[in-house]
Design a protein around this motif. Sequence first.
Motif, mmCIF file in Angstrom:
data_model
loop_
_atom_site.group_PDB
_atom_site.id
_atom_site.type_symbol
_atom_site.label_atom_id
_atom_site.label_comp_id
_atom_site.label_asym_id
_atom_site.label_seq_id
_atom_site.Cartn_x
_atom_site.Cartn_y
_atom_site.Cartn_z
ATOM 1 N N MET A 127 0.500 -1.337 -0.049
ATOM 2 C CA MET A 127 -0.352 -0.023 0.877
ATOM 3 C C MET A 127 0.987 1.097 0.503
ATOM 4 S SD MET A 127 -2.987 1.260 3.274
ATOM 5 C CE MET A 127 -3.405 2.704 2.635
ATOM 6 N N ASN A 128 0.806 2.501 -1.379
ATOM 7 C CA ASN A 128 1.785 3.279 -1.125
ATOM 8 C C ASN A 128 0.996 4.425 -0.796
ATOM 9 O OD1 ASN A 128 3.663 1.724 -2.915
ATOM 10 N ND2 ASN A 128 2.080 2.942 -4.275
ATOM 11 N N ARG A 129 1.787 5.133 0.590
ATOM 12 C CA ARG A 129 1.319 6.196 1.467
ATOM 13 C C ARG A 129 1.409 7.109 0.638
ATOM 14 N NH1 ARG A 129 1.492 4.024 7.312
ATOM 15 N NH2 ARG A 129 -0.564 2.167 7.264
ATOM 16 N N SER A 130 0.847 8.501 0.493
ATOM 17 C CA SER A 130 1.123 10.278 0.357
ATOM 18 C C SER A 130 2.466 10.365 1.476
ATOM 19 C CB SER A 130 0.464 10.482 0.265
ATOM 20 O OG SER A 130 0.416 12.302 -0.253
ATOM 21 N N PRO A 131 3.504 10.871 1.242
ATOM 22 C CA PRO A 131 4.381 11.325 1.723
ATOM 23 C C PRO A 131 4.005 12.674 2.157
ATOM 24 C CG PRO A 131 5.152 11.956 -0.762
ATOM 25 C CD PRO A 131 4.482 10.595 -0.726
ATOM 26 N N TRP A 132 2.990 12.982 1.730
ATOM 27 C CA TRP A 132 2.400 15.154 2.539
ATOM 28 C C TRP A 132 1.892 14.024 3.444
ATOM 29 C CZ3 TRP A 132 4.331 19.085 1.044
ATOM 30 C CH2 TRP A 132 4.686 19.467 -0.028
ATOM 31 N N ALA A 133 1.114 12.978 3.632
ATOM 32 C CA ALA A 133 0.033 12.416 5.011
ATOM 33 C C ALA A 133 1.001 11.976 5.762
ATOM 34 C CB ALA A 133 -0.198 10.997 4.269
ATOM 35 N N LEU A 134 2.797 11.887 5.490
ATOM 36 C CA LEU A 134 3.540 11.181 6.296
ATOM 37 C C LEU A 134 3.761 12.348 7.482
ATOM 38 C CD1 LEU A 134 5.700 8.599 4.779
ATOM 39 C CD2 LEU A 134 3.816 8.247 6.752
ATOM 40 N N TYR A 135 4.374 13.755 6.028
ATOM 41 C CA TYR A 135 4.774 14.926 6.814
ATOM 42 C C TYR A 135 4.190 14.972 7.891
ATOM 43 C CZ TYR A 135 8.428 14.303 2.863
ATOM 44 O OH TYR A 135 9.649 13.562 2.697
ATOM 45 N N THR A 136 2.806 14.913 6.836
ATOM 46 C CA THR A 136 1.762 15.733 8.192
ATOM 47 C C THR A 136 1.404 15.222 9.567
ATOM 48 O OG1 THR A 136 0.621 16.956 6.393
ATOM 49 C CG2 THR A 136 -0.356 16.536 8.379
ATOM 50 N N ALA A 137 1.679 14.171 9.382
ATOM 51 C CA ALA A 137 0.990 13.148 10.920
ATOM 52 C C ALA A 137 2.908 13.970 11.975
ATOM 53 C CB ALA A 137 1.459 12.409 10.774
ATOM 54 N N MET A 138 3.914 13.485 11.284
ATOM 55 C CA MET A 138 5.130 14.326 11.526
ATOM 56 C C MET A 138 5.111 15.475 12.570
ATOM 57 S SD MET A 138 8.779 13.754 10.271
ATOM 58 C CE MET A 138 9.025 15.529 9.177
ATOM 59 N N ALA A 139 3.915 16.648 11.583
ATOM 60 C CA ALA A 139 4.256 18.252 11.733
ATOM 61 C C ALA A 139 3.792 18.349 13.183
ATOM 62 C CB ALA A 139 4.184 18.917 10.613
ATOM 63 N N PHE A 140 2.315 17.274 13.069
ATOM 64 C CA PHE A 140 1.247 17.416 14.241
ATOM 65 C C PHE A 140 1.919 16.762 15.643
ATOM 66 C CE2 PHE A 140 -1.723 18.279 10.935
ATOM 67 C CZ PHE A 140 -2.480 18.862 11.896
ATOM 68 N N GLY A 141 3.006 15.656 15.481
ATOM 69 C CA GLY A 141 3.681 14.990 16.398
ATOM 70 C C GLY A 141 4.935 15.877 16.909
ATOM 71 N N TYR A 142 5.337 16.489 16.126
ATOM 72 C CA TYR A 142 6.176 17.454 16.863
ATOM 73 C C TYR A 142 6.031 18.991 17.308
ATOM 74 C CZ TYR A 142 10.666 14.971 14.959
ATOM 75 O OH TYR A 142 11.504 13.969 14.259
ATOM 76 N N ALA A 143 5.039 19.071 16.785
ATOM 77 C CA ALA A 143 3.893 20.245 17.375
ATOM 78 C C ALA A 143 3.615 19.871 19.123
ATOM 79 C CB ALA A 143 2.448 20.326 16.323
ATOM 80 N N PHE A 144 2.362 19.095 19.015
ATOM 81 C CA PHE A 144 2.395 18.631 20.287
ATOM 82 C C PHE A 144 3.362 18.366 20.958
ATOM 83 C CE2 PHE A 144 0.831 15.268 22.574
ATOM 84 C CZ PHE A 144 -0.030 15.914 23.007
ATOM 85 N N LEU A 145 4.537 18.135 20.896
ATOM 86 C CA LEU A 145 5.836 17.729 21.873
ATOM 87 C C LEU A 145 6.623 19.285 22.060
ATOM 88 C CD1 LEU A 145 7.076 14.390 20.635
ATOM 89 C CD2 LEU A 145 5.911 14.953 22.585
#
Length: 269
Positions: free
Chosen positions: A1-19
């Motif tokens: 299953m191919n995942r969009s790199p934008w989805a990964l970057y968005t999840a990473m950005a939300f994770g770092y922002a939360f921290l």
Amino acid sequence: MNRSPWALYTAMAFGYAFLYVPIVSLIVYSFNKSRLVTVWGGFSTEWYARLFNNEQILSAAWRSFLIASGSATLAVVIGTAAGLALARFGRFPGRGLLSLMSSAPLVMPEVMLGLSALLLFVSMQQLIGWPTRGMSTITMAHVTFTACYVTVVVRSRLTMMDDSLEEAAMDLGARPWKVFFLITLPLIAPALLAGWLLAFTLSLDDLVVASFTSGPGASTLPMLIYSKVKLGVTPEINALATLVVLLVMVLVSIAGILLHRQQKQRKRA
């Protein structure tokens, strides 16, 4: 299953922002001119000046650093001995008990550790008149649970390390203590540094155990911050937290640089 790199970057950005967004906001509001931490009143360094003139906070910070340094050093000594015994001496009487004692505080609630340490110190003081609750009792209580973390780190390092160098040195006539200080100790130095930093951080951050084992005039920095926060957060506390964050960043950076240099030297060798 191919995942969009934008989805990964968005999840990473939300994770770092939360921290990190709360930490960034804390640093920004430490320069707030207004006493209300939720209302920006302009840029000012007034709270840093007040912080450095507050003897209560400065003495509590110095006390916490002394306790953390002493407990981390003792924890490294005890944890190294325990890790060496569990990783190098095979089966011996009491091995199971030692392994249990070195892992139990890792999963035991801090309230239980603090209460048991308090009961022990009170009983000892009634029997032999020592110790008096203060910096010494906080240090001893911190050693009991920080040494377990050092044991885990040192034991894992010794388990992964090839012991052929130690065996070769003993075959050539070196005594065990000489093998330990000249061969084993330099090889596990990164683990000792990591264990010391971990024990130092845990001791400096502890509130529950220190609250049980402290005495009059021996409040640590977390205890003082907790007592002040109950009355409302002020930019002065934000300034103190900013300095702590800056200090941690410097220490972590120094440790990373030293480890990186050591890895380079190993690759060259």
